[in-house]
Design a protein around this motif. Structure first.
Motif, mmCIF file in Angstrom:
data_model
loop_
_atom_site.group_PDB
_atom_site.id
_atom_site.type_symbol
_atom_site.label_atom_id
_atom_site.label_comp_id
_atom_site.label_asym_id
_atom_site.label_seq_id
_atom_site.Cartn_x
_atom_site.Cartn_y
_atom_site.Cartn_z
ATOM 1 N N LEU A 150 63.051 50.727 64.382
ATOM 2 C CA LEU A 150 63.075 51.046 65.809
ATOM 3 C C LEU A 150 61.793 51.775 66.204
ATOM 4 N N GLN A 151 61.374 52.717 65.392
ATOM 5 C CA GLN A 151 60.130 53.439 65.664
ATOM 6 C C GLN A 151 58.941 52.488 65.693
ATOM 7 N N ARG A 152 58.891 51.561 64.746
ATOM 8 C CA ARG A 152 57.763 50.635 64.660
ATOM 9 C C ARG A 152 57.690 49.693 65.859
ATOM 10 N N ILE A 153 58.863 49.176 66.256
ATOM 11 C CA ILE A 153 58.844 48.225 67.367
ATOM 12 C C ILE A 153 58.495 48.934 68.675
ATOM 13 N N CYS A 154 58.972 50.175 68.840
ATOM 14 C CA CYS A 154 58.629 50.940 70.043
ATOM 15 C C CYS A 154 57.154 51.322 70.036
ATOM 16 N N THR A 155 56.631 51.698 68.877
ATOM 17 C CA THR A 155 55.202 52.022 68.767
ATOM 18 C C THR A 155 54.355 50.820 69.136
ATOM 19 N N PHE A 156 54.751 49.653 68.649
ATOM 20 C CA PHE A 156 54.013 48.431 68.966
ATOM 21 C C PHE A 156 53.985 48.180 70.470
ATOM 22 N N ILE A 157 55.146 48.290 71.120
ATOM 23 C CA ILE A 157 55.228 48.023 72.558
ATOM 24 C C ILE A 157 54.426 49.048 73.352
ATOM 25 N N LEU A 158 54.539 50.317 73.001
ATOM 26 C CA LEU A 158 53.851 51.372 73.744
ATOM 27 C C LEU A 158 52.335 51.284 73.564
ATOM 28 N N GLU A 159 51.886 50.882 72.387
ATOM 29 C CA GLU A 159 50.450 50.682 72.192
ATOM 30 C C GLU A 159 49.970 49.466 72.969
ATOM 31 N N ASP A 160 50.803 48.432 73.020
ATOM 32 C CA ASP A 160 50.437 47.221 73.753
ATOM 33 C C ASP A 160 50.318 47.480 75.249
ATOM 34 N N ILE A 161 51.139 48.400 75.759
ATOM 35 C CA ILE A 161 51.075 48.745 77.182
ATOM 36 C C ILE A 161 49.673 49.237 77.570
ATOM 37 N N ARG A 162 48.959 49.813 76.632
ATOM 38 C CA ARG A 162 47.628 50.353 76.909
ATOM 39 C C ARG A 162 46.560 49.254 76.981
ATOM 40 N N SER A 163 46.921 48.018 76.647
ATOM 41 C CA SER A 163 45.943 46.929 76.699
ATOM 42 C C SER A 163 45.754 46.446 78.135
ATOM 43 N N LYS A 164 44.588 45.960 78.414
ATOM 44 C CA LYS A 164 44.267 45.444 79.747
ATOM 45 C C LYS A 164 45.191 44.297 80.123
ATOM 46 N N LYS A 165 45.419 43.402 79.173
ATOM 47 C CA LYS A 165 46.260 42.239 79.440
ATOM 48 C C LYS A 165 47.652 42.648 79.913
ATOM 49 N N THR A 166 48.287 43.530 79.162
ATOM 50 C CA THR A 166 49.660 43.912 79.480
ATOM 51 C C THR A 166 49.737 44.715 80.771
ATOM 52 N N THR A 167 48.817 45.646 80.962
ATOM 53 C CA THR A 167 48.818 46.460 82.183
ATOM 54 C C THR A 167 48.611 45.604 83.420
ATOM 55 N N ARG A 168 47.802 44.557 83.299
ATOM 56 C CA ARG A 168 47.513 43.722 84.467
ATOM 57 C C ARG A 168 48.594 42.675 84.724
ATOM 58 N N ILE A 169 49.077 42.025 83.664
ATOM 59 C CA ILE A 169 49.966 40.878 83.853
ATOM 60 C C ILE A 169 51.357 41.280 84.320
ATOM 61 N N PHE A 170 51.994 42.189 83.609
ATOM 62 C CA PHE A 170 53.415 42.406 83.854
ATOM 63 C C PHE A 170 53.711 43.047 85.211
ATOM 64 N N PRO A 171 52.979 44.064 85.656
ATOM 65 C CA PRO A 171 53.231 44.551 87.010
ATOM 66 C C PRO A 171 53.019 43.469 88.072
ATOM 67 N N GLU A 172 52.054 42.578 87.815
ATOM 68 C CA GLU A 172 51.820 41.456 88.732
ATOM 69 C C GLU A 172 53.066 40.573 88.811
ATOM 70 N N LEU A 173 53.648 40.292 87.675
ATOM 71 C CA LEU A 173 54.856 39.465 87.639
ATOM 72 C C LEU A 173 56.051 40.185 88.248
ATOM 73 N N TRP A 174 56.149 41.498 88.014
ATOM 74 C CA TRP A 174 57.251 42.272 88.598
ATOM 75 C C TRP A 174 57.223 42.157 90.115
ATOM 76 N N ALA A 175 56.026 42.352 90.695
ATOM 77 C CA ALA A 175 55.898 42.300 92.153
ATOM 78 C C ALA A 175 56.233 40.913 92.686
ATOM 79 N N LEU A 176 55.735 39.879 92.008
ATOM 80 C CA LEU A 176 55.984 38.513 92.457
ATOM 81 C C LEU A 176 57.464 38.154 92.360
ATOM 82 N N SER A 177 58.151 38.703 91.357
ATOM 83 C CA SER A 177 59.554 38.343 91.156
ATOM 84 C C SER A 177 60.440 38.789 92.305
#
Length: 211
Positions: free
Chosen positions: A96-123
């Motif tokens: 559980l710690q590893r999977i959460c660490t992976f996701i939280l580190e990924d959130i700091r990437s440009k790709k993730t920060t840009r794509i997902f909020p864009e999709l949230w708004a469009l949805s």
């Protein structure tokens, strides 16, 4: 940045698969840098240096392109999640710690920060995007549900799903605050420590003090 995992089509040929990969990577780059509304079929064709008709040979509509792009994105995450979920040398809490660490580190990437909020708004206004986003997050929560069940096999499935949803939503909610180039991005390591400690404690103790 996590790589795209692009499935080969039945009866596909090498050149065709290479072209589809070029199209998807180009579409992803436009989505990251310019947003969903800029990701028209003609814009993608121009950026790929191909004729519009050649693009529509592989993807008949923008919906087809988006569907396969998001499929490639979630498949790439599922590969990473699967490796963590099936780490036989790690306890369920460690996984559980590893999977959460992976996701939280990924959130700091440009790709993730840009794509997902864009999709949230469009949805909020686009039923097609809403369906794709719901499917994507449903598949992303599946490994969390599995790990929660490994830690707490006594919990009903509905409780496991609710806890996984809470953990997922809590992590994703950090994106506008501590994602790529966001005000609190430098605090993400400490926020991650707080979040992971809280999540493990939540799973271990949920429902046990209700009596």
């Amino acid at each position: 940045m996590i790589e795209l995992d692009i499935p080969e089509r039945d009866g596909g040929y090498s050149k065709g698969n290479e072209t589809r990969e070029l199209i998807l990577r180009t579409a992803l780059e436009i989505l990251i840098e310019e947003g969903y509304r800029a990701m028209s079929m003609r814009r993608v064709a121009i950026a790929c240096g191909m004729k519009f008709g050649n693009l529509t040979y592989h993807y008949r509509s923008r919906e087809d392109l988006v569907r396969e792009l998001l499929e490639a994105v979630i498949r790439s995450y599922e590969v990473e999640f699967d490796q963590i979920v099936h780490m036989s040398s790690a306890s369920a809490q460690e996984r559980l710690q590893r999977i959460c660490t992976f996701i939280l580190e990924d959130i700091r990437s440009k790709k993730t920060t840009r794509i997902f909020p864009e999709l949230w708004a469009l949805s909020n206004h686009d039923a097609f995007v809403l369906a794709r986003v719901q499917e994507l997050y449903g598949r992303a929560r599946a490994p969390l549900i599995e790990i929660v069940g490994d830690i707490r096999p006594d919990l009903p499935i509905a409780d496991r799903e609710a806890i996984a949803l809470f953990i997922s939503a809590s992590m994703e909610g950090m994106t506008p605050f501590a994602g790529y180039e966001k005000p609190f991005e430098p605090l993400m390591p400490k926020l991650s420590d707080i979040a992971i400690h809280s999540f493990v404690s939540l799973v271990e103790t949920f429902g046990r003090d209700s009596n």
